[in-house]
Design an enzyme around this catalytic site. Structure first.
Site, PDB file in Angstrom:
ATOM      1  N   HIS A 123      -4.897  -6.675  -2.813  1.00  0.00           N
ATOM      2  CA  HIS A 123      -5.924  -6.840  -1.772  1.00  0.00           C
ATOM      3  C   HIS A 123      -6.090  -8.308  -1.368  1.00  0.00           C
ATOM      4  CE1 HIS A 123      -8.164  -2.708  -2.359  1.00  0.00           C
ATOM      5  NE2 HIS A 123      -6.908  -2.576  -1.956  1.00  0.00           N
ATOM      6  N   ASN A 160      -4.062   8.518   3.945  1.00  0.00           N
ATOM      7  CA  ASN A 160      -2.723   8.032   4.304  1.00  0.00           C
ATOM      8  C   ASN A 160      -2.540   7.808   5.802  1.00  0.00           C
ATOM      9  OD1 ASN A 160      -1.919   7.991   1.660  1.00  0.00           O
ATOM     10  ND2 ASN A 160      -1.053  10.068   1.711  1.00  0.00           N
ATOM     11  N   ARG A 184       0.839  -1.204   0.000  1.00  0.00           N
ATOM     12  CA  ARG A 184       0.000   0.000   0.000  1.00  0.00           C
ATOM     13  C   ARG A 184       0.877   1.260   0.000  1.00  0.00           C
ATOM     14  NH1 ARG A 184      -3.935   2.185   4.274  1.00  0.00           N
ATOM     15  NH2 ARG A 184      -5.413   3.356   2.999  1.00  0.00           N
ATOM     16  N   HIS A 216       0.516   4.201  -2.728  1.00  0.00           N
ATOM     17  CA  HIS A 216       0.209   5.582  -2.334  1.00  0.00           C
ATOM     18  C   HIS A 216       1.361   6.528  -2.666  1.00  0.00           C
ATOM     19  CE1 HIS A 216      -3.554   5.137   0.368  1.00  0.00           C
ATOM     20  NE2 HIS A 216      -3.441   4.079  -0.418  1.00  0.00           N
TER      21      HIS A 216
END
Ligand code: HEM
Length: 330
Positions: A196, A98, A69, A73
């Site tokens: 995921h 975040n 992740r 990001h």
């Protein structure tokens, strides 16, 4: 005749200058596999990072989700330039999506380990990419070669986050449009969402699907009813507790294609997850990955390399940060 040879000389010189410029431009701007080879004596920089990540993974396998992740990001906002790592009251880190990011300390440890051997050589942006690759490998997601040579960025602003990152309740069409802005196809998007298959999501981000979908007072009809009942236990209505549940309801916490199989069983948790199996532009890829998932690790690795090449800084751009959490001039 004279004219002809003169123009030939001009054409040749122009061609030479242009090709030379293009070559230098390429040298300045390109990422490459093994960029750090020979830049730190005989020491293998990537092996040092692998050592740090492996030690952390043994203690806490959830670092795989954290790093995946973190890379996503970072790369989606301002490119893969480690802008996500900057501390402070007005940096990307402080933007709402975040706040639940993890894994910053793993990058700190990797930076300390490489800097102990050769200071000021390895960028924080590359450390995110290398560490994520190593974590995916440890989680049985296959090993992919990563390109390196990124430099660290000089900008990190919270307002950039909502411009580029799909929101938690994003639809497939909205996400396809945002991924396209980064040069990623709908197939890349489906593959990357395979991340995921590890990690968790907080109840507040999908509880409308369990209780009051689109203000109907009923659950989302695209979610398996048994799963609705099951998820209501950790995610009760009208409470201030905000538990987290697995994004992939398959019980094996590895990087595999089970996530896509769950989607076909209507067991996706976030709206984006479930809609991947329903939207005409993504359903085919989901079905392929669910049924013939043996090459998922290879395809996922290729998509991660593409993600890692978004809007990178190279050559003399940006900087090599002394601390991953602060710009050098601070
Ligand atoms: C349309 C695109 C996406 C949306 C809307 C989305 C949304 C979300 C949301 C809402 C969460 C839960 C956050 C929380 O509960 O605090 C999450 C978790 C996660 N996402 Fe995504 N995501 C997307 C794409 C991706 C991509 C491309 C990757 C990686 C390549 C990724 C990796 C992860 C991981 C590993 C977690 C679990 C993190 C953990 O356990 O700490 N996501 N995502």
């Amino acid at each position: 005749m004279k004219m002809k040879s003169k123009s030939a000389v001009i054409t040749f010189s122009l061609g030479f200058i242009l090709s030379n410029w293009a070559w230098e431009g390429w040298c300045e701007g390109a990422l490459e596999i093994g960029f750090y080879r020979g830049k730190c004596g005989i020491v293998d920089v990537e092996a040092i990072v692998a050592g740090v990540v492996t030690a952390r993974f043994i203690r806490d396998p959830t670092i795989v989700a954290a790093l995946l992740r973190l890379q996503y990001h970072d790369c989606f906002v301002n490119g893969c330039d480690a802008s996500i790592l900057i501390d402070g009251s007005n940096s990307e880190k402080t933007a709402l999506p975040n706040l639940s990011l993890r894994g910053f300390d793993i990058i700190d440890d990797a930076k300390a380990a490489v800097d102990r051997i050769c200071q000021g050589v390895v960028s924080c942006a590359d450390l995110i990419i290398i560490a994520t690759r190593d974590a995916v490998f440890l989680s049985l997601g296959g090993r992919y070669e990563v390109q390196t040579g990124r430099r660290d960025g000089l900008v990190s602003l919270p307002q950039n986050v909502s411009l580029f990152l799909p929101p938690p309740a994003a639809s497939v069409s909205q996400s396809i449009a945002l991924f396209a802005k980064k040069g990623l196809t709908p197939t890349d998007m489906v593959l990357l969402l395979g991340a995921h298959s590890v990690g968790v999501v907080h109840c507040s981000l999908f509880e409308d699907r369990l209780y009051n979908f689109n203000n109907t007072g009923r659950p989302d009809p695209t979610m398996d009813l048994f799963l609705v009942t099951l998820l209501r236990l950790p995610c009760p209505q009208n409470t201030s507790t905000n538990n987290a549940v697995n994004l992939d309801q398959n019980i094996f916490p590895f990087m595999d294609n089970s996530y896509y199989q769950q989607l076909l069983l209507n067991r996706g948790i976030l709206p984006i997850d479930q809609e991947l199996a329903l939207h005409p532009l993504t359903r085919g890829t989901v079905m392929n990955l669910a049924t013939r998932g043996f090459d998922f690790p290879i395809q996922f690795g290729t998509a991660m390399v593409k993600l890692g090449a978004i809007e990178i800084l190279t050559g003399s751009q940006g900087e090599i940060r002394r601390s991953c959490r602060a710009f050098n001039q601070d």
